[in-house]
Design a protein around this motif. Structure first.
Motif, mmCIF file in Angstrom:
data_model
loop_
_atom_site.group_PDB
_atom_site.id
_atom_site.type_symbol
_atom_site.label_atom_id
_atom_site.label_comp_id
_atom_site.label_asym_id
_atom_site.label_seq_id
_atom_site.Cartn_x
_atom_site.Cartn_y
_atom_site.Cartn_z
ATOM 1 N N GLU A 23 71.227 7.216 17.658
ATOM 2 C CA GLU A 23 72.040 6.571 17.598
ATOM 3 C C GLU A 23 71.486 6.010 15.909
ATOM 4 O O GLU A 23 72.615 5.310 15.224
ATOM 5 C CB GLU A 23 72.618 5.528 18.361
ATOM 6 C CG GLU A 23 73.522 4.550 17.865
ATOM 7 C CD GLU A 23 74.176 3.909 19.044
ATOM 8 O OE1 GLU A 23 75.701 4.177 19.485
ATOM 9 O OE2 GLU A 23 73.345 2.729 19.063
ATOM 10 N N SER A 35 79.920 4.368 13.912
ATOM 11 C CA SER A 35 80.743 4.652 15.040
ATOM 12 C C SER A 35 80.914 6.232 15.188
ATOM 13 O O SER A 35 80.709 7.020 15.850
ATOM 14 C CB SER A 35 81.976 4.324 14.412
ATOM 15 O OG SER A 35 82.507 4.937 13.160
ATOM 16 N N LEU A 36 80.469 6.857 13.748
ATOM 17 C CA LEU A 36 80.521 8.053 13.779
ATOM 18 C C LEU A 36 79.109 8.333 14.221
ATOM 19 O O LEU A 36 79.405 9.374 15.468
ATOM 20 C CB LEU A 36 80.485 8.969 12.429
ATOM 21 C CG LEU A 36 80.472 10.276 12.421
ATOM 22 C CD1 LEU A 36 81.880 10.818 13.397
ATOM 23 C CD2 LEU A 36 80.115 10.579 10.998
ATOM 24 N N ARG A 38 77.331 7.109 16.925
ATOM 25 C CA ARG A 38 77.675 7.159 18.352
ATOM 26 C C ARG A 38 78.833 8.246 18.762
ATOM 27 O O ARG A 38 78.616 8.943 20.210
ATOM 28 C CB ARG A 38 78.760 5.658 18.932
ATOM 29 C CG ARG A 38 77.516 4.467 19.010
ATOM 30 C CD ARG A 38 78.189 3.214 18.800
ATOM 31 N NE ARG A 38 77.694 2.078 18.805
ATOM 32 C CZ ARG A 38 77.558 0.664 18.468
ATOM 33 N NH1 ARG A 38 78.821 0.313 18.680
ATOM 34 N NH2 ARG A 38 76.493 -0.242 18.368
ATOM 35 N N SER A 39 79.833 8.541 18.773
ATOM 36 C CA SER A 39 80.481 9.231 18.888
ATOM 37 C C SER A 39 79.807 10.780 19.208
ATOM 38 O O SER A 39 80.576 11.837 19.598
ATOM 39 C CB SER A 39 81.689 9.515 18.374
ATOM 40 O OG SER A 39 81.481 10.147 16.978
ATOM 41 N N CYS A 41 76.494 10.512 19.546
ATOM 42 C CA CYS A 41 75.717 11.073 20.859
ATOM 43 C C CYS A 41 77.037 11.359 21.807
ATOM 44 O O CYS A 41 76.005 12.221 23.078
ATOM 45 C CB CYS A 41 74.815 9.869 20.724
ATOM 46 S SG CYS A 41 74.291 9.244 19.406
ATOM 47 N N LEU A 42 77.982 10.355 21.938
ATOM 48 C CA LEU A 42 78.964 11.211 23.416
ATOM 49 C C LEU A 42 79.356 12.292 23.453
ATOM 50 O O LEU A 42 79.322 13.395 24.291
ATOM 51 C CB LEU A 42 79.787 10.009 22.879
ATOM 52 C CG LEU A 42 79.370 8.500 23.792
ATOM 53 C CD1 LEU A 42 80.857 7.840 22.883
ATOM 54 C CD2 LEU A 42 79.208 8.513 24.558
ATOM 55 N N THR A 43 79.700 12.649 21.679
ATOM 56 C CA THR A 43 80.177 14.623 22.341
ATOM 57 C C THR A 43 78.978 15.597 22.523
ATOM 58 O O THR A 43 79.304 16.015 23.580
ATOM 59 C CB THR A 43 80.696 14.814 21.470
ATOM 60 O OG1 THR A 43 82.048 13.825 20.385
ATOM 61 C CG2 THR A 43 81.388 15.720 21.003
ATOM 62 N N THR A 48 71.293 8.187 23.687
ATOM 63 C CA THR A 48 71.673 7.193 22.421
ATOM 64 C C THR A 48 70.045 6.175 22.247
ATOM 65 O O THR A 48 69.418 5.555 21.508
ATOM 66 C CB THR A 48 72.142 6.298 22.634
ATOM 67 O OG1 THR A 48 72.272 4.861 23.923
ATOM 68 C CG2 THR A 48 74.010 6.645 22.634
ATOM 69 N N ASP A 74 86.593 17.840 19.015
ATOM 70 C CA ASP A 74 87.742 17.193 18.990
ATOM 71 C C ASP A 74 87.475 15.470 18.212
ATOM 72 O O ASP A 74 86.811 14.750 19.456
ATOM 73 C CB ASP A 74 87.706 17.011 20.718
ATOM 74 C CG ASP A 74 88.674 18.500 20.834
ATOM 75 O OD1 ASP A 74 88.990 18.993 20.019
ATOM 76 O OD2 ASP A 74 88.056 18.733 21.692
ATOM 77 N N ILE A 75 86.592 15.761 17.417
ATOM 78 C CA ILE A 75 85.752 13.862 16.742
ATOM 79 C C ILE A 75 87.992 13.695 16.305
ATOM 80 O O ILE A 75 88.312 14.589 15.026
ATOM 81 C CB ILE A 75 85.131 14.399 15.507
ATOM 82 C CG1 ILE A 75 83.843 14.135 16.105
ATOM 83 C CG2 ILE A 75 84.996 12.962 15.006
ATOM 84 C CD1 ILE A 75 83.327 13.705 16.922
ATOM 85 N N MET A 79 87.865 9.472 11.966
ATOM 86 C CA MET A 79 86.384 9.065 11.495
ATOM 87 C C MET A 79 86.134 9.331 10.466
ATOM 88 O O MET A 79 84.371 9.399 9.969
ATOM 89 C CB MET A 79 85.767 9.510 12.964
ATOM 90 C CG MET A 79 85.631 7.846 14.590
ATOM 91 S SD MET A 79 84.380 8.471 15.373
ATOM 92 C CE MET A 79 84.661 7.751 16.226
#
Length: 149
Positions: A23, A35-36, A38-39, A41-43, A48, A74-75, A79
């Motif tokens: 992250e 924030s990008l 984190r997204s 890593c989640l996607t 993290t 799908d970001i 963002m």
């Protein structure tokens, strides 16, 4: 597992420190904020807390692909750092030297069209409405001098 560790990981033309968590390491890339990161890593389902030096080549290729085209994963468009691009009208996300080039082109276009922002950039004054009475003084100091007795 210790032999799989890479001290430098190359992601999108940028060398990233392998000792940092994924992250935090992605934020070293210019144009990628927390924030990008984190997204991403989640996607992609990345842990993290894991250091980026332990990530596999396939995961790094997925990260690079996501940075190239985040809409495909799908970001959300809010963002992205270049929504409604001036030349194409598309939503883009630029990183590293591409980001530098487009910002420089934007500034040159504003200067060429002699817009308010362009003229303020040329002279070196604040662009976004800040006060100039007490700040943005670059030359000699202007103020009240105290008399000595």
């Amino acid at each position: 597992m210790e032999d799989d560790f890479k001290h430098l990981v190359r992601i999108s033309r940028k060398d990233v420190d392998g000792n940092k968590k994924i992250e935090q390491a992605l934020t070293e890339i210019k144009g990628v904020g927390l924030s990008l990161s984190r997204s991403i890593c989640l996607t992609l389902g990345l842990n993290t807390e894991e250091k980026i030096g332990y990530t596999s080549e396939e995961e790094i290729l997925k990260i690079e692909e996501l940075l190239e085209n985040p809409q495909k994963f799908d970001i959300p468009s809010w963002m992205l750092n270049r929504r409604n691009d001036y030349t194409t009208g598309d939503d883009l996300h630029l990183i590293e030297s591409d980001l530098d080039m487009t910002l420089r082109d934007d500034l040159n276009r504003m200067k060429k069209t002699r817009s308010y922002k362009g003229r303020r950039h040329e002279v070196g004054l604040p662009v976004r409405g800040q006060r100039t009475k007490s700040t943005f003084r670059h030359s000699s100091t202007v103020g009240v001098s105290r008399s000595r007795r």
